[in-house]
Write an enzyme that holds these catalytic residues in place. Structure first.
Site, PDB file in Angstrom:
ATOM      1  N   GLU A   6     -16.216   6.266   4.914  1.00 13.72           N
ATOM      2  CA  GLU A   6     -15.481   5.745   6.065  1.00 13.72           C
ATOM      3  C   GLU A   6     -15.363   6.834   7.109  1.00 13.72           C
ATOM      4  O   GLU A   6     -15.954   7.903   6.967  1.00 13.72           O
ATOM      5  CB  GLU A   6     -14.105   5.218   5.637  1.00 13.72           C
ATOM      6  CG  GLU A   6     -13.196   6.248   5.013  1.00 13.72           C
ATOM      7  CD  GLU A   6     -11.800   5.705   4.719  1.00 13.72           C
ATOM      8  OE1 GLU A   6     -11.321   4.840   5.452  1.00 13.72           O
ATOM      9  OE2 GLU A   6     -11.182   6.179   3.754  1.00 13.72           O
ATOM     10  N   LYS A  44      -2.640   6.500   1.622  1.00 10.71           N
ATOM     11  CA  LYS A  44      -2.415   6.940   3.007  1.00 10.71           C
ATOM     12  C   LYS A  44      -1.446   8.121   2.991  1.00 10.71           C
ATOM     13  O   LYS A  44      -0.248   7.982   3.251  1.00 10.71           O
ATOM     14  CB  LYS A  44      -1.885   5.764   3.832  1.00 10.71           C
ATOM     15  CG  LYS A  44      -2.304   5.836   5.273  1.00 10.71           C
ATOM     16  CD  LYS A  44      -2.244   4.487   5.935  1.00 10.71           C
ATOM     17  CE  LYS A  44      -2.313   4.584   7.439  1.00 10.71           C
ATOM     18  NZ  LYS A  44      -3.498   5.231   7.977  1.00 10.71           N
ATOM     19  N   ARG A  89       0.838  -1.207   0.000  1.00 11.51           N
ATOM     20  CA  ARG A  89       0.000   0.000   0.000  1.00 11.51           C
ATOM     21  C   ARG A  89       0.870   1.252   0.000  1.00 11.51           C
ATOM     22  O   ARG A  89       0.526   2.266  -0.599  1.00 11.51           O
ATOM     23  CB  ARG A  89      -0.943  -0.029   1.212  1.00 11.51           C
ATOM     24  CG  ARG A  89      -2.040   1.018   1.133  1.00 11.51           C
ATOM     25  CD  ARG A  89      -3.110   0.794   2.180  1.00 11.51           C
ATOM     26  NE  ARG A  89      -2.581   0.921   3.530  1.00 11.51           N
ATOM     27  CZ  ARG A  89      -3.282   0.638   4.628  1.00 11.51           C
ATOM     28  NH1 ARG A  89      -4.527   0.200   4.536  1.00 11.51           N
ATOM     29  NH2 ARG A  89      -2.748   0.769   5.825  1.00 11.51           N
TER      30      ARG A  89
HETATM   31  N1  PLP Z   1      -9.209   4.251   6.751  1.00  9.52           N
HETATM   32  C1  PLP Z   1      -8.364   5.245   7.092  1.00  9.52           C
HETATM   33  C2  PLP Z   1      -8.662   6.609   6.607  1.00  9.52           C
HETATM   34  C3  PLP Z   1      -7.225   4.967   7.869  1.00  9.52           C
HETATM   35  O1  PLP Z   1      -6.393   5.925   8.214  1.00  9.52           O
HETATM   36  C4  PLP Z   1      -7.005   3.643   8.305  1.00  9.52           C
HETATM   37  C5  PLP Z   1      -5.820   3.316   9.082  1.00  9.52           C
HETATM   38  O2  PLP Z   1      -4.838   2.868   8.611  1.00  9.52           O
HETATM   39  C6  PLP Z   1      -7.920   2.657   7.931  1.00  9.52           C
HETATM   40  C7  PLP Z   1      -9.002   2.993   7.168  1.00  9.52           C
HETATM   41  C8  PLP Z   1      -7.702   1.246   8.340  1.00  9.52           C
HETATM   42  O3  PLP Z   1      -6.710   0.644   7.569  1.00  9.52           O
HETATM   43  P1  PLP Z   1      -5.855  -0.563   8.133  1.00  9.52           P
HETATM   44  O4  PLP Z   1      -6.812  -1.600   8.540  1.00  9.52           O
HETATM   45  O5  PLP Z   1      -5.013  -0.967   6.985  1.00  9.52           O
HETATM   46  O6  PLP Z   1      -5.073  -0.023   9.281  1.00  9.52           O
HETATM   47  C1  COI Z   2      -4.055   3.172  11.717  1.00 13.51           C
HETATM   48  O1  COI Z   2      -5.063   2.572  12.079  1.00 13.51           O
HETATM   49  O2  COI Z   2      -2.948   2.647  11.665  1.00 13.51           O
HETATM   50  C2  COI Z   2      -4.108   4.555  11.302  1.00 13.51           C
HETATM   51  O3  COI Z   2      -3.205   4.995  10.654  1.00 13.51           O
HETATM   52  C3  COI Z   2      -5.241   5.384  11.680  1.00 13.51           C
HETATM   53  C4  COI Z   2      -4.825   6.628  12.374  1.00 13.51           C
HETATM   54  C5  COI Z   2      -6.044   7.442  12.477  1.00 13.51           C
HETATM   55  C6  COI Z   2      -4.185   6.384  13.699  1.00 13.51           C
END
Ligand code: PLP
Ligand code: COI
Length: 341
Positions: free
Chosen positions: A220, A184, A82
């Site tokens: 989201e 991200k 990612r």
């Molecule tokens: N959506 C957003 C905007 C995020 O910042 C995060 C955190 O990483 C997620 C979703 C969840 O992603 P993940 O499960 O890969 O941490």
């Molecule tokens: C994560 O879940 O790792 C994120 O980056 C989300 C952040 C809002 C702490």
């Protein structure tokens, strides 16, 4: 190795400096060798691209102490991938995926004393990130970059742990169609700061963002994807090109289907159908899966059957199975667990 003495159960989601971090620099068209350093500070020119034009991306993942006392990370290969996607979108040189994994391994191993013990409910949060470091005044990408990884021990993202959250439908938008919602990038979080500060000031835990094109579909929150549970126990999650492809959400869908035998559906979810769901959760590395008890849409309350006291039964099963896999109590699908030491 002796663990640091901390009140692991109560550390919350805050930055606590650990001993070592990884740094690699990109210059003259190539990534240099990475090193571990004790220096947590970064000195930059006043005109660094990251400071002027926000050319920065990041990742988030966790290291866990398993039941049999190993330290593992959860699906770090997907974070590495990612981050390559994020880098390409912001015209940054991708950090090689194999080196990303090696950097994560080295930093976690070097900070092993800070990985919270099994059963404490805390984990070591790992934050890889990268930014344009040289001076740029016309709008263009930097020529030099720094990739870093630091770690910090954390507890639950939301205060109150597993207590159901109250969220509001935001009047602000998070991401534009064909924008950067699916990567991200720091810029996606900078623009959410006003919305989260005002949500907190009004007593809400988070914002539910809608699609900015029609403002009819659920996207989201600022830091997690949504999962809903239908009356007949099906898992539904919004499909959208403008949300971050959460690794936790992808893992939970697999768990739902292959461990719990549930039907899963990834599709557009309209705000007007939200009252029909019986459970709702926010999923992400930081959030794990945090239950939502109530969504407030401009004064209109949508209360889920699961209530405001505890997680609903299906979200609870998803939570228990996913964390069971992460902590080595339940056998993981092949390739999900990356053993560090
Ligand atoms: N959506 C957003 C905007 C995020 O910042 C995060 C955190 O990483 C997620 C979703 C969840 O992603 P993940 O499960 O890969 O941490
Ligand atoms: C994560 O879940 O790792 C994120 O980056 C989300 C952040 C809002 C702490």
């Amino acid at each position: 190795m002796e663990k640091k003495q901390m009140d692991w159960e109560n550390i919350g989601f805050a930055y606590r400096m650990t001993e070592k971090r990884y740094v690699a620099n990109y210059k003259d068209g190539k990534w240099g060798e990475g090193v571990l350093t004790e220096d947590a500070n970064i000195v930059l020119n006043e005109c660094a691209c990251v400071l002027q034009y926000a050319q920065t991306i990041f990742e988030g993942l966790k290291a866990y102490t398993t039941k049999d006392d190993h330290i593992v990370a959860f699906r770090p290969d997907l974070n590495a991938k990612r981050m390559v996607d994020s880098a390409k979108r912001l015209e940054m040189p991708p950090f090689p995926e194999d080196r990303f994994l090696e950097a994560v391994r080295q930093v976690v191993e070097a900070n092993a004393a800070y990985v919270p013990p099994f059963g404490s409910g805390a984990t070591l949060y790992i934050r890889p990130y990268m930014f344009g470091s040289n001076s740029v005044i016309g709008v263009k990408p930097a020529d030099e970059y720094q990739f870093r990884v630091f770690t910090t021990p954390v507890g639950p993202y939301f205060k109150g742990g597993a207590k159901p959250l109250t969220i509001r439908v935001s009047d602000f938008d998070r991401a534009a169609p064909r924008g950067t919602g699916d990567i991200k990038a720091g810029l996606n979080y900078a623009m959410s700061l006003h919305a989260i500060v005002s949500a907190h000031a009004e007593g809400y835990d988070e914002n539910m963002y809608l699609d900015s094109a029609t403002r009819t579909k659920v996207e989201e929150t600022g830091g997690a994807n949504f999962l809903f549970v239908t009356k007949d126990n099906k898992i539904v999650t919004p499909h959208s090109n403008t949300i971050l492809p959460s690794i936790t959400r992808r893992s939970l869908l697999y768990v739902a289907e292959h461990y719990l035998g549930l039907e899963v559906e990834e599709r557009e979810v309209y705000l007007e159908e939200v009252p029909e769901f019986v459970e709702c959760g926010l999923c992400g590395t930081a959030a794990v899966i945090s239950p939502v008890g109530k969504v407030v849409d401009h004064g209109k309350e949508i209360c889920f059957q699961s209530g405001m006291e505890k997680m609903g039964p299906t979200i609870q099963k998803l939570y228990d199975t996913l964390t069971g896999i992460q902590y080595g109590e339940i056998e993981a699908p092949k390739g999900w667990i990356y053993r560090i030491c």
